[in-house]
Design a protein around this motif. Structure first.
Motif, PDB file in Angstrom:
ATOM      1  N   VAL A 233      26.208  28.285   9.632  1.00  0.00           N
ATOM      2  CA  VAL A 233      25.792  29.119  10.759  1.00  0.00           C
ATOM      3  C   VAL A 233      24.282  29.030  10.890  1.00  0.00           C
ATOM      4  CG1 VAL A 233      25.730  31.469  11.705  1.00  0.00           C
ATOM      5  CG2 VAL A 233      27.711  30.737  10.337  1.00  0.00           C
ATOM      6  N   VAL A 234      23.805  28.807  12.125  1.00  0.00           N
ATOM      7  CA  VAL A 234      22.370  28.806  12.389  1.00  0.00           C
ATOM      8  C   VAL A 234      22.077  29.954  13.348  1.00  0.00           C
ATOM      9  CG1 VAL A 234      20.390  27.481  13.207  1.00  0.00           C
ATOM     10  CG2 VAL A 234      22.375  26.294  12.236  1.00  0.00           C
ATOM     11  N   ILE A 235      21.224  30.881  12.921  1.00  0.00           N
ATOM     12  CA  ILE A 235      20.850  31.987  13.802  1.00  0.00           C
ATOM     13  C   ILE A 235      19.385  31.804  14.175  1.00  0.00           C
ATOM     14  CG2 ILE A 235      20.590  34.488  14.021  1.00  0.00           C
ATOM     15  CD1 ILE A 235      22.752  34.799  11.863  1.00  0.00           C
ATOM     16  N   MET A 236      19.135  31.612  15.457  1.00  0.00           N
ATOM     17  CA  MET A 236      17.771  31.455  15.940  1.00  0.00           C
ATOM     18  C   MET A 236      17.263  32.822  16.404  1.00  0.00           C
ATOM     19  SD  MET A 236      17.548  28.248  15.441  1.00  0.00           S
ATOM     20  CE  MET A 236      15.908  27.950  16.107  1.00  0.00           C
ATOM     21  N   ALA A 269      22.798  20.342   9.732  1.00  0.00           N
ATOM     22  CA  ALA A 269      23.792  21.360   9.404  1.00  0.00           C
ATOM     23  C   ALA A 269      25.169  20.724   9.295  1.00  0.00           C
ATOM     24  CB  ALA A 269      23.788  22.442  10.475  1.00  0.00           C
ATOM     25  N   LYS A 270      26.166  21.529   8.853  1.00  0.00           N
ATOM     26  CA  LYS A 270      27.532  21.007   8.775  1.00  0.00           C
ATOM     27  C   LYS A 270      27.998  20.614  10.181  1.00  0.00           C
ATOM     28  CE  LYS A 270      29.332  22.972   4.580  1.00  0.00           C
ATOM     29  NZ  LYS A 270      29.797  24.315   4.206  1.00  0.00           N
ATOM     30  N   PRO A 271      28.918  19.664  10.274  1.00  0.00           N
ATOM     31  CA  PRO A 271      29.357  19.197  11.598  1.00  0.00           C
ATOM     32  C   PRO A 271      29.962  20.315  12.448  1.00  0.00           C
ATOM     33  CG  PRO A 271      30.208  17.781   9.826  1.00  0.00           C
ATOM     34  CD  PRO A 271      29.527  18.914   9.165  1.00  0.00           C
ATOM     35  N   ASP A 272      30.568  21.305  11.792  1.00  0.00           N
ATOM     36  CA  ASP A 272      31.189  22.384  12.566  1.00  0.00           C
ATOM     37  C   ASP A 272      30.317  23.640  12.604  1.00  0.00           C
ATOM     38  OD1 ASP A 272      31.392  23.032   9.929  1.00  0.00           O
ATOM     39  OD2 ASP A 272      33.474  23.765  10.054  1.00  0.00           O
ATOM     40  N   ALA A 273      29.035  23.483  12.329  1.00  0.00           N
ATOM     41  CA  ALA A 273      28.144  24.658  12.315  1.00  0.00           C
ATOM     42  C   ALA A 273      28.048  25.268  13.710  1.00  0.00           C
ATOM     43  CB  ALA A 273      26.760  24.253  11.827  1.00  0.00           C
ATOM     44  N   ILE A 274      27.952  26.605  13.742  1.00  0.00           N
ATOM     45  CA  ILE A 274      27.760  27.273  15.029  1.00  0.00           C
ATOM     46  C   ILE A 274      26.314  27.720  15.159  1.00  0.00           C
ATOM     47  CG2 ILE A 274      30.149  28.023  15.359  1.00  0.00           C
ATOM     48  CD1 ILE A 274      29.254  30.814  14.287  1.00  0.00           C
ATOM     49  N   VAL A 275      25.867  27.861  16.413  1.00  0.00           N
ATOM     50  CA  VAL A 275      24.491  28.263  16.697  1.00  0.00           C
ATOM     51  C   VAL A 275      24.505  29.595  17.432  1.00  0.00           C
ATOM     52  CG1 VAL A 275      22.364  27.686  17.932  1.00  0.00           C
ATOM     53  CG2 VAL A 275      23.698  25.882  16.812  1.00  0.00           C
ATOM     54  N   MET A 276      23.721  30.520  16.909  1.00  0.00           N
ATOM     55  CA  MET A 276      23.677  31.859  17.502  1.00  0.00           C
ATOM     56  C   MET A 276      22.239  32.237  17.867  1.00  0.00           C
ATOM     57  SD  MET A 276      26.267  33.554  14.702  1.00  0.00           S
ATOM     58  CE  MET A 276      26.096  35.208  15.276  1.00  0.00           C
ATOM     59  N   HIS A 277      22.114  33.229  18.738  1.00  0.00           N
ATOM     60  CA  HIS A 277      20.798  33.732  19.154  1.00  0.00           C
ATOM     61  C   HIS A 277      21.037  35.120  19.733  1.00  0.00           C
ATOM     62  CE1 HIS A 277      17.015  34.223  21.258  1.00  0.00           C
ATOM     63  NE2 HIS A 277      16.563  33.068  20.819  1.00  0.00           N
ATOM     64  N   PRO A 278      20.239  36.120  19.320  1.00  0.00           N
ATOM     65  CA  PRO A 278      20.484  37.468  19.845  1.00  0.00           C
ATOM     66  C   PRO A 278      20.084  37.626  21.308  1.00  0.00           C
ATOM     67  CG  PRO A 278      18.562  37.474  18.408  1.00  0.00           C
ATOM     68  CD  PRO A 278      19.136  36.094  18.352  1.00  0.00           C
ATOM     69  N   GLY A 279      19.384  36.645  21.850  1.00  0.00           N
ATOM     70  CA  GLY A 279      18.976  36.669  23.248  1.00  0.00           C
ATOM     71  C   GLY A 279      17.849  37.659  23.501  1.00  0.00           C
ATOM     72  N   PRO A 280      17.144  37.528  24.612  1.00  0.00           N
ATOM     73  CA  PRO A 280      17.203  36.388  25.527  1.00  0.00           C
ATOM     74  C   PRO A 280      16.456  35.170  24.964  1.00  0.00           C
ATOM     75  CG  PRO A 280      15.636  38.038  26.314  1.00  0.00           C
ATOM     76  CD  PRO A 280      16.236  38.589  25.067  1.00  0.00           C
ATOM     77  N   ARG A 296      28.288  23.731  20.309  1.00  0.00           N
ATOM     78  CA  ARG A 296      28.237  24.546  19.087  1.00  0.00           C
ATOM     79  C   ARG A 296      27.658  25.933  19.336  1.00  0.00           C
ATOM     80  NH1 ARG A 296      26.126  20.857  14.350  1.00  0.00           N
ATOM     81  NH2 ARG A 296      26.773  18.819  15.102  1.00  0.00           N
ATOM     82  N   SER A 297      27.097  26.129  20.509  1.00  0.00           N
ATOM     83  CA  SER A 297      26.483  27.417  20.816  1.00  0.00           C
ATOM     84  C   SER A 297      27.557  28.467  21.086  1.00  0.00           C
ATOM     85  CB  SER A 297      25.583  27.273  22.042  1.00  0.00           C
ATOM     86  OG  SER A 297      25.267  28.545  22.551  1.00  0.00           O
ATOM     87  N   VAL A 298      27.448  29.610  20.444  1.00  0.00           N
ATOM     88  CA  VAL A 298      28.382  30.712  20.693  1.00  0.00           C
ATOM     89  C   VAL A 298      27.623  31.901  21.272  1.00  0.00           C
ATOM     90  CG1 VAL A 298      29.975  29.956  18.895  1.00  0.00           C
ATOM     91  CG2 VAL A 298      28.151  31.559  18.302  1.00  0.00           C
ATOM     92  N   ILE A 299      26.463  31.616  21.864  1.00  0.00           N
ATOM     93  CA  ILE A 299      25.537  32.669  22.293  1.00  0.00           C
ATOM     94  C   ILE A 299      26.158  33.600  23.334  1.00  0.00           C
ATOM     95  CG2 ILE A 299      23.302  33.072  23.409  1.00  0.00           C
ATOM     96  CD1 ILE A 299      22.387  30.393  22.055  1.00  0.00           C
ATOM     97  N   LEU A 300      26.858  33.026  24.315  1.00  0.00           N
ATOM     98  CA  LEU A 300      27.422  33.893  25.358  1.00  0.00           C
ATOM     99  C   LEU A 300      28.572  34.732  24.815  1.00  0.00           C
ATOM    100  CD1 LEU A 300      27.187  31.696  28.550  1.00  0.00           C
ATOM    101  CD2 LEU A 300      25.861  33.738  27.938  1.00  0.00           C
ATOM    102  N   ARG A 301      29.310  34.163  23.845  1.00  0.00           N
ATOM    103  CA  ARG A 301      30.400  34.944  23.261  1.00  0.00           C
ATOM    104  C   ARG A 301      29.863  36.157  22.500  1.00  0.00           C
ATOM    105  NH1 ARG A 301      34.046  30.102  21.267  1.00  0.00           N
ATOM    106  NH2 ARG A 301      32.491  28.977  22.481  1.00  0.00           N
ATOM    107  N   GLN A 302      28.678  35.977  21.859  1.00  0.00           N
ATOM    108  CA  GLN A 302      28.057  37.105  21.159  1.00  0.00           C
ATOM    109  C   GLN A 302      27.940  38.300  22.094  1.00  0.00           C
ATOM    110  OE1 GLN A 302      24.683  34.390  19.604  1.00  0.00           O
ATOM    111  NE2 GLN A 302      24.428  36.282  18.462  1.00  0.00           N
TER     112      GLN A 302
END
Lengths: 326, 430
Positions: A233-236, A269-280, A296-302
């Motif tokens: 998991v990568v959290i920006m 990162a791992k091939p299945d890593a997800i990318v997150m960001h609290p926004g904006p 890999r971005s799951v930002i909108l789902r967050q």
């Protein structure tokens, strides 16, 4: 001993949630309960979040001393899905400008028989302060206080991670950027460690990593490629423009070159890593658009999970009070 | 009025006395230590059996908030608190409203205190006008009005040239300059020690370097100007290290520490306890231990109250927005005696740090028993215990983190200039 005592302000004598101020001092069972409860509220694919009568007739007050349309809106939506009545107070522009103290403001709003305060404030410890002074039977939910905590954001991030990764135990998570000023990062680190991930890493330049960051239970990296290696998991984190003024960073360009997330760097990162960001997101500062909008971005789902998680926290707090004899 | 204090254990660190001795007082003076003078007839005899009789305490840094609005306290309320704490000499800080930067304010303070006759109030006058750090105060006039030292209060000088000139000018008149070492840029709006606890609580930090950088700068200027510099309220181990070196090179510098710094650490701000919001901030256990060591070996010769009384509202806000400071007059002796209980230093040494130690730093004759000297006496009962209760405090400021702490050695009698100003069984006086 002192620490337990202080944090127990969040829990009643049975260990149930009275206030939600910080992740610190909450056990894995309770965090899991929040996630499970959120799951029961969460949208099924193709269907909207369920509306339930759990808080019908209750008054919930958004008490925002710091403007935030996004967070306030998700809390408001969550409260309405629980059938509560919502009051919105944007205090930074009204009461305190007239010299009213925080306690005066609190007392005035309490007189309107609000049963829950959603508090956002620019000073660390503000939510604790309000919880200590709130009338019995009133819950306080911290929607962000200074650099201290933003526990509902952290829980929606945990919800997102669980939805995509299932088990927390094997995960390596990297949080990238301005850890020093980030209440989100502090709450995420506590939540990840409580939920038992393998490793939490923080990545950033020395000026944006607290001097005693190790005390938070993280491994520190200053090199992005190295820090991202084999993470799940990568959290920006968001980079505030004013960091350039305080001599913390030379320029956005240099920051992006060193710590901006691109598809190429994500290869570490791992091939299945997800990318997150609290926004904006600041596109081109924290990450490339191709990452933000990529597979890999799951930002909108967050964002959509945020409503279910906040519904869970609100209903758990209100239940605790409902069961306490008056 | 003749008073005899009999059957007590008399401890007078300045003269190396620690033995059963009686003390005889005539008028405002001590007339005999041991046997009474021939024909001496006491009008009152205080039986101090089992108790310790020591010189009245000297507190070299307390904010009395007078002149001021009165909300945080005034000379009346705070000298009452001092008497309860066994303190008979206070050096008050210049951060009043208006600031102590004119002879008129000094005279006002002295006149008010003299009228009350409860404790001796001396003044550390402003080093710069309005404490603005820009223009020098009229130091000679302030000295003539009775100022015993100069200080810029809790507002460290930002401009090193002004600091150099201020030290040079003060040295012209042989005045001691009390400096609160702090680099305001490094402080950067912080409110807690930049360490593990502040990191976790997300509180803006004040690094130890904010103090050690200033100590280094101030020491260099002290050496350059030959000024008599006293550091007020050290908090960091790195400051102690520098002070130790400076003392070894015979630089004319000294330091004090606030009593609370010897007992509390950054851990105590857990839960955002605003009563532990102090400036300089509570630091690590290692810093606390270094301060204790320096007090034990005399590198730090004085423990002060750093008394900062506040009204309730000043502490009723989110931690960073609260006013820093502790109402400390009533716990100065208690916290000092606690160091003895914890084996930090022997009793007579501990008492030296709150009597002759601070007095000697400013060249004051107080803090000792001398025949012909003023009869300032503190009597406390080492067998008894007491619990600090906020609502029983005499100070207008009830801001203390020590609520509910059990202490040894309650003050049983305080005499100032031969006059009984506090007794525990009949409280409060006046």
């Amino acid at each position: 001993m002192a620490r337990l005592e202080h944090n127990n302000i969040q829990l009643d004598s049975e260990g149930r949630l009275r206030h939600f101020l910080t992740i610190e001092g909450l056990g894995r069972d309770l965090l899991t309960r929040i996630l499970d409860t959120a799951e029961s509220f969460a949208a099924l694919p193709g269907r909207p979040v369920k509306k339930v009568p759990a808080l019908r007739g209750r008054v919930i007050t958004n008490l925002f001393f710091e403007t935030s349309t996004r967070t306030r809106t998700t809390f408001e939506l969550a409260a309405k899905r629980l059938s509560a009545d919502v009051l919105n107070f944007n205090v930074s522009t009204s009461a305190t400008a007239k010299g009213e103290t925080l306690l005066d403001t609190l007392r005035n709003i309490e007189a309107m028989h609000s049963e829950m305060f959603i508090v956002r404030h620019s000073q660390s410890g503000a939510a604790h302060f309000i919880a200590r002074h709130a009338a019995p039977g009133v819950s306080v939910i911290n929607a962000g206080d200074g650099r201290h905590a933003h526990p509902t954001q952290a829980m929606l991030d945990m919800f997102t991670i669980r939805r995509h990764k299932g088990d927390f135990a094997p995960l390596r998570v990297a949080i990238v950027g301005d850890i020093l000023h980030s209440r989100v990062a502090r709450s995420q680190i506590l939540a990840l460690n409580t939920l038992g991930v393998t490793e939490v890493r923080v990545i950033g330049p020395r000026t944006l990593i607290p001097t005693e960051a190790r005390a938070l239970g993280v491994h520190i990296f200053h090199d992005l490629d190295e820090g991202l290696r084999d993470v799940d998991v990568v959290i920006m984190l968001r980079l505030q423009k004013e960091r350039m003024d305080g001599a913390l960073l030379p320029s956005e360009e240099e920051y992006f070159r060193l710590y901006g997330l691109t598809n190429e760097r994500l290869e570490n990162a791992k091939p299945d890593a997800i990318v997150m960001h609290p926004g904006p997101i600041n596109r081109g500062v924290e990450m490339d658009s191709e990452v933000a909008d990529g597979p890999r971005s799951v930002i909108l789902r967050q964002v959509s999970y945020g409503i279910a998680v906040r519904m869970a926290v609100m209903s758990l707090c209100i239940q605790t009070h409902a069961e306490v004899p008056a | 009025m003749n008073i005899s204090i009999v059957n007590g254990r008399l401890i007078d660190p300045a003269n190396g006395r620690d033995e059963p001795l009686d003390l005889h007082i005539h008028g405002q003076q001590i007339v005999a230590i041991g046997s009474p003078p021939e024909g001496f007839e006491p009008h009152e005899t205080i039986d101090a059996t089992g108790q310790i009789v020591c010189p009245g305490l000297v507190d070299i840094a307390a904010s009395l908030r007078d002149p001021g609005s009165g909300a945080k306290g005034d000379i009346d309320s705070e000298t009452r608190a001092a008497a309860r704490g066994g303190i008979t000499t206070i050096v008050c800080t210049p951060d009043t409203d208006p600031v102590v930067d004119t002879p008129a304010v000094i005279e006002l303070i002295h006149r008010t205190a003299r009228k009350l006759r409860r404790t001796r109030v001396l003044t550390a006058a402003a080093l710069t006008r309005g404490l603005d750090g820009e223009q020098l105060a009229n130091m000679a006039a302030l000295q003539a009005a009775g100022a015993v030292a100069l200080s810029n209060g809790a507002r460290p000088l930002a401009n090193t040239l002004v600091e150099r000139r201020a030290l040079e000018y003060a040295t012209t008149f042989g005045m001691t300059v009390m400096l609160r070492p702090e680099d305001r840029h490094l402080r950067a709006g912080g409110c807690a020690h930049e360490g593990a606890v502040a990191t976790r609580l997300g509180l803006p930090g004040i690094p130890a370097a904010a103090e050690t950088v200033a100590v280094a700068r101030d020491l260099a200027l002290a050496e350059h100007t030959g000024a008599r510099v006293h550091f007020h309220a050290l908090s960091a181990a790195g400051s102690v290290r520098q002070l130790r070196e400076a003392c070894a090179t015979r630089l004319n510098v000294s330091a004090d520490v606030a009593a609370h710094q010897l007992h509390l650490t950054e851990m105590d701000i857990e839960g955002f306890d605003a009563n532990c919001h102090v400036s300089p901030p509570l630091r690590t256990l290692a810093d606390r231990d270094a301060l204790r060591q320096a007090v034990a070996d005399g590198t730090i010769a004085a423990i002060c109250s750093d008394h900062q009384p506040h009204e309730v509202d000043a502490k009723e806000a989110p931690f960073p927005e609260t006013a820093p400071g502790i109402s400390g007059l009533e716990t100065l002796l208690a916290l000092t005696l606690r160091l003895v209980d914890e084996g930090v230093l022997p009793l007579s040494e501990a008492l030296a740090r709150v009597t002759c130690g601070p007095a000697d730093l400013l060249g004051l004759p107080q803090g000792r028993f001398e025949v012909g000297g003023s009869a300032d006496v503190c009597i406390f009962d080492p067998r008894a215990h007491w619990t600090l209760r906020r609502d029983e405090m005499y100070s207008e400021g009830r801001n203390t983190p020590f609520e509910g702490w059990e202490f040894g050695g309650p003050v049983t009698y305080t005499l100032f200039n031969g006059r009984l100003v506090y007794r525990r069984d009949i409280a409060p006086p006046d």
